[in-house]
Motif scaffolding. Structure first.
Motif, PDB file in Angstrom:
ATOM      1  N   UNK A  58      -7.024  -0.532  -3.833  1.00 52.55           N
ATOM      2  CA  UNK A  58      -8.056  -1.573  -3.904  1.00 52.55           C
ATOM      3  C   UNK A  58      -7.499  -2.969  -3.606  1.00 52.55           C
ATOM      4  N   UNK A  59      -6.497  -3.388  -4.410  1.00 52.92           N
ATOM      5  CA  UNK A  59      -6.008  -4.775  -4.304  1.00 52.92           C
ATOM      6  C   UNK A  59      -5.326  -5.025  -2.957  1.00 52.92           C
ATOM      7  N   UNK A  60      -4.297  -4.214  -2.655  1.00 48.86           N
ATOM      8  CA  UNK A  60      -3.531  -4.444  -1.421  1.00 48.86           C
ATOM      9  C   UNK A  60      -4.391  -4.310  -0.154  1.00 48.86           C
ATOM     10  N   UNK A  61      -5.264  -3.280  -0.037  1.00 45.27           N
ATOM     11  CA  UNK A  61      -6.119  -3.224   1.161  1.00 45.27           C
ATOM     12  C   UNK A  61      -7.040  -4.444   1.282  1.00 45.27           C
ATOM     13  N   UNK A  62      -7.521  -4.937   0.111  1.00 47.97           N
ATOM     14  CA  UNK A  62      -8.401  -6.116   0.144  1.00 47.97           C
ATOM     15  C   UNK A  62      -7.621  -7.334   0.650  1.00 47.97           C
ATOM     16  N   UNK A  88       4.878   5.275  -5.436  1.00 55.77           N
ATOM     17  CA  UNK A  88       5.153   5.091  -6.872  1.00 55.77           C
ATOM     18  C   UNK A  88       4.114   5.817  -7.734  1.00 55.77           C
ATOM     19  N   UNK A  89       2.863   5.764  -7.310  1.00 57.18           N
ATOM     20  CA  UNK A  89       1.793   6.440  -8.062  1.00 57.18           C
ATOM     21  C   UNK A  89       2.071   7.948  -8.111  1.00 57.18           C
ATOM     22  N   UNK A  90       2.426   8.513  -6.949  1.00 58.81           N
ATOM     23  CA  UNK A  90       2.710   9.945  -6.889  1.00 58.81           C
ATOM     24  C   UNK A  90       3.957  10.308  -7.694  1.00 58.81           C
ATOM     25  N   UNK A 127       0.855  -1.207   0.000  1.00 60.37           N
ATOM     26  CA  UNK A 127       0.000   0.000   0.000  1.00 60.37           C
ATOM     27  C   UNK A 127       0.884   1.247   0.000  1.00 60.37           C
ATOM     28  N   UNK A 128       1.846   1.263   0.948  1.00 60.84           N
ATOM     29  CA  UNK A 128       2.728   2.432   1.084  1.00 60.84           C
ATOM     30  C   UNK A 128       3.542   2.635  -0.191  1.00 60.84           C
ATOM     31  N   UNK A 129       4.124   1.539  -0.710  1.00 55.99           N
ATOM     32  CA  UNK A 129       4.982   1.608  -1.901  1.00 55.99           C
ATOM     33  C   UNK A 129       4.180   2.053  -3.124  1.00 55.99           C
ATOM     34  N   UNK A 152      -2.330   1.803 -12.635  1.00 56.49           N
ATOM     35  CA  UNK A 152      -1.912   0.508 -12.083  1.00 56.49           C
ATOM     36  C   UNK A 152      -1.629   0.582 -10.579  1.00 56.49           C
ATOM     37  N   UNK A 153      -0.731   1.491 -10.182  1.00 56.31           N
ATOM     38  CA  UNK A 153      -0.362   1.583  -8.756  1.00 56.31           C
ATOM     39  C   UNK A 153      -1.506   2.154  -7.917  1.00 56.31           C
ATOM     40  N   UNK A 154      -2.357   2.979  -8.577  1.00 58.50           N
ATOM     41  CA  UNK A 154      -3.521   3.528  -7.875  1.00 58.50           C
ATOM     42  C   UNK A 154      -4.461   2.387  -7.452  1.00 58.50           C
ATOM     43  N   UNK A 155      -4.760   1.502  -8.418  1.00 54.72           N
ATOM     44  CA  UNK A 155      -5.661   0.364  -8.126  1.00 54.72           C
ATOM     45  C   UNK A 155      -4.996  -0.602  -7.148  1.00 54.72           C
ATOM     46  N   UNK A 156      -3.695  -0.836  -7.371  1.00 58.34           N
ATOM     47  CA  UNK A 156      -2.951  -1.750  -6.493  1.00 58.34           C
ATOM     48  C   UNK A 156      -2.944  -1.244  -5.044  1.00 58.34           C
TER      49      UNK A 156
END
Lengths: 65, 206
Positions: free
Chosen positions: B175-179, B154-156, B148-150, B168-172
């Motif tokens: 959404x994905x990592x918190x899930x 990376x997104x920013x 989540x942190x990474x 990609x990193x926004x969804x990761x």
């Protein structure tokens, strides 16, 4: 790990409270040990065995034995 | 002797803290602290009242304290990061910050009390397979938290360097990592509760 603490304690007519006092632990710890809910350290197992006048192998039995 | 001195020092500091809080009219904080103290120390309080002596702090109690502190520390770390992210994205909207932090502290307190009282009951009832799954769940939780942190960093960075909105990193990260984090935390909780249930039912191992 299984144990025969209750059996050996009964042989010496010791109450859980008395055994706890001899060993230097709480009564709840003796209850946990007798129910097999807590595995003691080697030091505690040795102290219990000595208090119950038996060897560690007599009191504590590994499950796969 | 050392433990007793620490406990006496803790009691004196707590008493001073309570007096300070009372003088500032923070009665609800005092009440919460007293409830927490009674829940944690009820096994010590009864012999202290009845026999005028503190029960022995044996290895099981020390193990419980250490485990509870370690697990609560990990939970506090994870909960703080999740909370910061939720506040960053304005999930709580107009809820006062003091209320949110109080809620987090109450949950952390509950985690501490539960692990202190029940960790030693649940742990021996976990079989080899359950212990392996518990480890996998906790490692996955740690990895997804780092992801989540990474992913946010990376997104920013990508947005700042290349001037376009990275998906990609926004969804990761959101959404994905918190899930995965939620699923792994839930999994570890289920295994813990199973072990605890087995201890109450007298089942050997789960």
């Amino acid at each position: 790990m299984k144990n025969r603490m209750k059996e050996y304690r009964a042989r010496l007519s010791l109450t859980q409270e008395k055994l706890a006092e001899i060993v230097g632990v709480r009564r709840e710890t003796i209850i946990y040990l007798e129910k097999g809910n807590y595995n003691p350290s080697l030091k505690l197992a040795y102290t219990i065995a000595r208090a119950l006048e038996a060897s560690i192998e007599d009191i504590f039995i590994l499950d796969d034995e | 002797m050392k433990t007793r001195l620490i406990l006496i020092a803790y009691a004196v500091i707590s008493l001073l803290g309570l007096m300070m809080l009372l003088s500032r009219e923070n009665v609800y904080v005092v009440l919460a602290l007293i409830i927490g103290f009674v829940l944690l120390g009820h096994r010590e309080l009864w012999p202290l009242i009845r026999y005028r002596r503190l029960p022995v702090i044996d290895e099981r109690v020390k193990n419980n304290l250490t485990s509870a502190m370690r697990l609560t520390g990990v939970f506090f770390f994870i909960a703080s990061i999740v909370l910061i992210l939720m506040m960053r994205f304005n999930v709580f909207q107009d809820t006062p910050t003091a209320l949110i932090i109080s809620g987090q502290l109450v949950i952390i307190g509950i985690v501490y009390v539960v692990t202190y009282h029940y960790y030693d009951r649940a742990r021996p009832n976990l079989g080899e397979r359950a212990t392996r799954w518990l480890k996998i769940c906790l490692i996955t939780a740690g990895l997804s938290l780092s992801t989540i942190a990474l992913a946010i960093v990376l997104h920013n960075l990508i947005s700042a360097w290349f001037g376009f909105e990275d998906a990609f990193f926004f969804i990761l990260g959101l959404l994905v990592a918190p899930a995965v984090l939620a699923a792994s935390l839930l999994g570890s909780l289920v295994i813990f509760i199973k072990g605890l249930g087995a201890s109450f039912r007298g089942v050997e191992q789960v």
